[in-house]
Design a protein around this motif. Structure first.
Motif, PDB file in Angstrom:
ATOM      1  N   LYS A  52       0.835  -1.209   0.000  1.00 28.79           N
ATOM      2  CA  LYS A  52       0.000   0.000   0.000  1.00 28.79           C
ATOM      3  C   LYS A  52       0.874   1.265   0.000  1.00 28.79           C
ATOM      4  O   LYS A  52       0.585   2.202  -0.725  1.00 28.79           O
TER       5      LYS A  52
ATOM      6  N   ARG B   7       2.284   7.132  13.597  1.00 28.48           N
ATOM      7  CA  ARG B   7       3.737   7.208  13.835  1.00 28.48           C
ATOM      8  C   ARG B   7       4.183   8.655  14.098  1.00 28.48           C
ATOM      9  O   ARG B   7       5.105   8.893  14.884  1.00 28.48           O
TER      10      ARG B   7
ATOM     11  N   GLN C 103      -1.602  -5.111  17.413  1.00 27.45           N
ATOM     12  CA  GLN C 103      -3.059  -4.942  17.554  1.00 27.45           C
ATOM     13  C   GLN C 103      -3.529  -3.621  16.974  1.00 27.45           C
ATOM     14  O   GLN C 103      -2.754  -2.674  16.846  1.00 27.45           O
TER      15      GLN C 103
ATOM     16  N   ARG D  47     -10.136   0.050   8.666  1.00 25.79           N
ATOM     17  CA  ARG D  47      -9.642  -1.282   9.012  1.00 25.79           C
ATOM     18  C   ARG D  47     -10.666  -2.097   9.776  1.00 25.79           C
ATOM     19  O   ARG D  47     -10.384  -3.240  10.132  1.00 25.79           O
TER      20      ARG D  47
ATOM     21  N   GLN E 285     -15.185   1.620  11.272  1.00 29.57           N
ATOM     22  CA  GLN E 285     -14.437   2.698  10.605  1.00 29.57           C
ATOM     23  C   GLN E 285     -15.015   2.980   9.219  1.00 29.57           C
ATOM     24  O   GLN E 285     -15.060   4.127   8.771  1.00 29.57           O
TER      25      GLN E 285
ATOM     26  N   ASP F 268       7.515  -2.744  14.666  1.00 28.50           N
ATOM     27  CA  ASP F 268       6.527  -3.801  14.392  1.00 28.50           C
ATOM     28  C   ASP F 268       6.915  -4.663  13.193  1.00 28.50           C
ATOM     29  O   ASP F 268       6.219  -5.618  12.865  1.00 28.50           O
TER      30      ASP F 268
HETATM   31  P1  ADP Z   1       0.807  -2.141   8.008  1.00 32.16           P
HETATM   32  O1  ADP Z   1      -0.346  -2.073   7.076  1.00 32.16           O
HETATM   33  O2  ADP Z   1       2.092  -2.496   7.324  1.00 32.16           O
HETATM   34  O3  ADP Z   1       0.528  -2.961   9.230  1.00 32.16           O
HETATM   35  P2  ADP Z   1       0.339   0.588   8.954  1.00 32.16           P
HETATM   36  O4  ADP Z   1       1.396   1.628   8.963  1.00 32.16           O
HETATM   37  O5  ADP Z   1      -0.853   0.800   8.093  1.00 32.16           O
HETATM   38  O6  ADP Z   1       1.133  -0.723   8.553  1.00 32.16           O
HETATM   39  O7  ADP Z   1      -0.189   0.324  10.441  1.00 32.16           O
HETATM   40  C1  ADP Z   1       0.679   0.055  11.512  1.00 32.16           C
HETATM   41  C2  ADP Z   1      -0.124  -0.176  12.797  1.00 32.16           C
HETATM   42  O8  ADP Z   1      -0.871   1.023  13.122  1.00 32.16           O
HETATM   43  C3  ADP Z   1      -1.188  -1.279  12.737  1.00 32.16           C
HETATM   44  O9  ADP Z   1      -0.661  -2.551  13.025  1.00 32.16           O
HETATM   45  C4  ADP Z   1      -2.172  -0.790  13.819  1.00 32.16           C
HETATM   46  O10 ADP Z   1      -1.715  -1.081  15.109  1.00 32.16           O
HETATM   47  C5  ADP Z   1      -2.145   0.725  13.673  1.00 32.16           C
HETATM   48  N1  ADP Z   1      -3.204   1.207  12.742  1.00 32.16           N
HETATM   49  C6  ADP Z   1      -2.987   1.805  11.526  1.00 32.16           C
HETATM   50  N2  ADP Z   1      -4.156   2.134  10.944  1.00 32.16           N
HETATM   51  C7  ADP Z   1      -5.138   1.731  11.787  1.00 32.16           C
HETATM   52  C8  ADP Z   1      -6.570   1.765  11.752  1.00 32.16           C
HETATM   53  N3  ADP Z   1      -7.235   2.279  10.694  1.00 32.16           N
HETATM   54  N4  ADP Z   1      -7.258   1.240  12.808  1.00 32.16           N
HETATM   55  C9  ADP Z   1      -6.622   0.740  13.855  1.00 32.16           C
HETATM   56  N5  ADP Z   1      -5.285   0.657  13.962  1.00 32.16           N
HETATM   57  C10 ADP Z   1      -4.535   1.147  12.948  1.00 32.16           C
END
Ligand code: ADP
Length: 191
Positions: free
Chosen positions: A14, A37, A58, A89, A93, A136
């Motif tokens: 993505k 982040r 999580q 996600r 949402q 992570d």
């Molecule tokens: P990836 O898709 O590689 O896991 P992201 O940068 O999209 O990486 O997300 C990293 C982390 O941030 C997720 O594992 C989750 O903990 C949190 N996160 C990101 N977007 C959401 C969301 N829409 N709802 C809940 N948690 C989220």
């Protein structure tokens, strides 16, 4: 205005494809992962809470990410289209996003779903962990936990948009350029 959701499991590409799509179409990029982040880097209370969950693989609570997206929409009144990356996600949402977009008299145009096998995802994420500085991405257990969260809570989001006939399924394996071209074809059909 065309708004796009780029959907797929962690490691499905993505981020890579978002950058290319933004450069081509001028979307305003809204990545909840990036927004979270930034909160962590700024050491805000929200960032601290989020970090604990993210490091376990999580999801962060719905209210938190919905609030961030709501602010981002408000802060970008001149955008000609949004690219949602890593959001929505959960089904809650998705419903919240639909309601927010309605307030601005707009909606989701297409839901692009990248599909990649689990073994390939783990390989890519461990590889990314060598250089991304993302905690992570360095631990296989956390990576597997993120994939399980995806299967348990996030996959249903595709069914939600399926009901509105907005989903395009895209094979996320192969060259970055080929995948990008397939994504562009799906977007072009809707503009
Ligand atoms: P990836 O898709 O590689 O896991 P992201 O940068 O999209 O990486 O997300 C990293 C982390 O941030 C997720 O594992 C989750 O903990 C949190 N996160 C990101 N977007 C959401 C969301 N829409 N709802 C809940 N948690 C989220």
């Amino acid at each position: 205005m065309l708004n796009v959701i780029l959907f797929g499991p962690p490691g499905s590409g993505k981020g890579t494809q978002s950058e290319k799509l933004i450069a081509k179409y001028g979307f305003k990029h809204l990545s909840t992962g990036d927004l979270l982040r930034s909160e962590i880097t700024a050491k805000t209370a929200l960032g601290l809470e989020a970090k604990g969950l993210m490091d376990k693989g999580q999801l962060v609570p719905d209210e938190v990410v919905i609030g961030m997206i709501s602010h981002a929409l408000e802060a970008n009144p001149k955008a000609t289209g949004f690219l949602f990356d890593g959001f929505p996600r959960t089904e809650a949402q998705s419903v919240a996003l639909d309601n927010l977009l309605k307030k601005y008299n707009t909606q989701i145009g297409v839901f692009l779903a990248l599909e990649v096998s689990e073994e390939e995802l783990v390989k890519r994420l461990l590889n990314r962990g060598l250089t991304s500085g993302r905690s992570d991405d360095t631990n296989e257990e956390v990576i597997r936990a993120r994939i399980i969260e995806y299967e348990r809570k996030t996959m249903v989001v595709a069914d939600y948009y399926e009901k509105f006939k907005k989903v395009a399924h895209i094979k996320g394996e192969g060259s970055v350029e080929d995948i990008f071209n397939t994504l562009c074809n799906e977007i072009n059909k809707r503009v």
